[in-house]
Enzyme design. Structure first.
Site, PDB file in Angstrom:
ATOM      1  N   LYS A 126       5.076 -38.008   4.103  1.00 53.91           N
ATOM      2  CA  LYS A 126       4.416 -36.782   4.471  1.00 53.91           C
ATOM      3  C   LYS A 126       3.140 -37.206   5.072  1.00 53.91           C
ATOM      4  CE  LYS A 126       4.600 -32.141   3.529  1.00 53.91           C
ATOM      5  NZ  LYS A 126       5.922 -31.456   3.612  1.00 53.91           N
ATOM      6  N   ASP A 166       5.197 -28.394   8.763  1.00 57.46           N
ATOM      7  CA  ASP A 166       4.937 -27.855   7.162  1.00 57.46           C
ATOM      8  C   ASP A 166       4.272 -26.666   7.411  1.00 57.46           C
ATOM      9  OD1 ASP A 166       5.649 -28.256   4.341  1.00 57.46           O
ATOM     10  OD2 ASP A 166       3.624 -28.246   4.284  1.00 57.46           O
TER      11      ASP A 166
END
Ligand code: NDP
Length: 448
Positions: A126, A166
């Site tokens: 991430k 995201d």
């Protein structure tokens, strides 16, 4: 002290001031107790859990860029390459002022299990920045993205680490990031997913997380003898996940009546008008008050501190699709009092641990984000496959693969929960099923 508790204490000690990361680890380790205890000696000797909770690599970097007034701005950049036991690191980039290392680690840790659950060969990672794209011109967003990629490019690649979008990172940002990667590397490869359709993107990727959430919710209800048709749904968020969750819910015959953004929320008892919602949030990038201004059936509520917004509305199903810890114990009590039967997480960790426990105690069907929102990353992996093949699949092909993957995920978490004596505990089922595959691969690859 049990190995699980030892490792949790180790995480808290080694990662101070990262409460979201501690919370994500706690949630996973607690539900793995039964599996860990059965293999405690072996796992302890191999320090399997210590390795699992420690990222393989963390990259922190400076992102200088020039705003429209000629002023130099500086943001922080992060990429956490958490675990590559089952494939290249895969996970989104988040651009939001709240981003810090602890948040990226929580998201990267969750991603390991989610990616494993999809059944596809992708590891967990991430990244992101504390940059806020809101209120910035396109040129400013481009300048920021180019500077971000000027550092990140050396750490990623189609077979190494493949970031995606995201919160705050949509098609526009992915386009600028991809352009800069290609320019620096002089290589046309599927290094990012969520790309535009003209340059390697997959049909149905935009819709995938929201659609996948509904495919899984539908499978959950069916397995428990219910039908989604005619159900009233409360949704939070008004971004990529929320919009396509609302759209698919309507296609399946349900009625979503709420949505929210960071300044307020909408209650529309006639059902959310998706075309209008898209116009307000995707095209105009405006506040939800504009939705209410254009639709007489809708009520708009400013978000006030202490107010519990969409979760006070009576519904059969709740789908939190905005951000972490947006549904707390008080919200869970309100939902249960109003007769909610199922809660499925579109966002990552939107429900606090005490709220999750309250749902489970009150026999509400509850599926966490690792399983419920895995459709996004699964379709990203399908985008990677298409890029490798240099082929494009049709919308129907991708959508039907997505549906199959989500139904399969539900079947796997359901059977893992049953196998370990926790029938109906889909949180445990997801953590166990996701963990076992990664643990097996780590053991097979030796001490790395
Ligand atoms: P978007 O940026 O498209 O939308 C996020 C939505 O949530 C917006 O409506 C935003 O409001 C609202 N929001 C964000 N932060 C806050 C906050 N602190 N308080 C209140 N509202 C907030 O993001 P996505 O829809 O892509 O992501 C939503 C969630 O889903 C995240 O948890 C993400 O990690 C998760 N997720 C996303 C996937 C994807 O494919 N996109 C895949 C799997 C999980 P505003 O409009 O005001 O900004």
């Amino acid at each position: 002290m049990s190995y699980v508790d030892e490792v949790y204490n180790y995480v808290v000690e080694k990662n101070p001031a990262q409460p979201e990361f501690h919370q994500a680890v706690r949630e996973v380790l607690d539900s793995l107790r039964v599996v860990i205890e059965a293999n405690e000696e072996e796992y302890r000797k191999e320090a399997l859990l210590e390795r699992l909770v420690t990222p393989e690599r963390v990259i922190l970097f400076r992102i200088p860029w020039v705003d429209d007034k000629g002023q130099v701005q500086v943001n922080n950049g992060f990429r956490v390459q958490f675990n590559s036991a089952i494939g290249p690191y895969k996970g989104g980039l988040r651009f939001h002022p709240s981003v810090n290392l602890g948040i990226i680690k929580f998201l990267g840790f969750e991603q390991i299990f989610k990616n494993s659950l999809t059944g596809l060969p992708i590891g967990g990672g991430k990244g992101g920045s504390d940059f806020d794209p809101k209120g910035k011109s396109d040129r400013e967003v481009m300048a920021f993205c180019q500077s971000f990629m000027t550092e990140l490019y050396r750490h990623i690649g189609a077979d190494t680490d493949v970031p995606a979008g995201d919160i705050g990172v949509g098609g526009r940002e992915i386009g600028y990031l991809f352009g800069q990667y290609k320019r620096i590397r002089d290589t046309y490869e599927g290094v990012l997913t969520g790309k535009g359709l003209t340059y390697g993107g997959s049909l149905a990727r935009t819709e995938a997380t929201g659609y996948g959430l509904l495919y899984l919710t539908n499978a959950l209800l069916k397995a428990n003898g219910m039908d989604i048709k005619g159900k009233t749904i409360a949704v939070s968020g008004a971004g990529n996940v929320a919009i396509y969750a609302i759209q698919k819910a309507q296609q399946l015959g349900a009625k979503p009546v709420t949505c929210s953004d960071s300044t307020g929320w909408i209650y529309d008892p006639e059902g959310i008008d998706v075309a209008l919602l898209k116009e307000v949030k995707e095209v105009k990038r405006a506040r939800l008050s504009e939705y209410a201004a254009a639709r007489s059936s809708a009520e708009y509520h400013e978000k006030k501190n202490g107010e519990h917004g969409v979760w006070t509305i009576k519904c059969d199903i709740a789908l939190p699709c905005a951000t972490q810890n947006e549904l707390d114990l008080e919200d869970a009590k309100a939902l249960v009092a109003n007769g909610v039967t199922a809660v499925c997480e579109g966002a990552n960790m939107p429900t606090t641990i005490d709220a999750t426990e309250y749902f489970q105690k009150n026999k509400v069907l509850f599926v966490g984000g690792k399983a419920a929102n895995a459709g996004g990353v699964a379709t990203s992996a399908l985008e990677m496959s298409q890029n490798s093949e240099r082929l494009h699949w049709t919308f129907e092909e991708v959508d039907s693969k997505l549906q199959g993957i989500m139904e399969n995920i539900f079947a796997n978490i359901d059977s893992a929960a049953k196998k370990y004596g926790q029938e109906g505990n889909y949180v445990a089922g997801a953590n166990i099923a996701g963990f076992l595959k990664v643990a097996e691969a780590m053991k097979a690859q030796g001490v790395v």
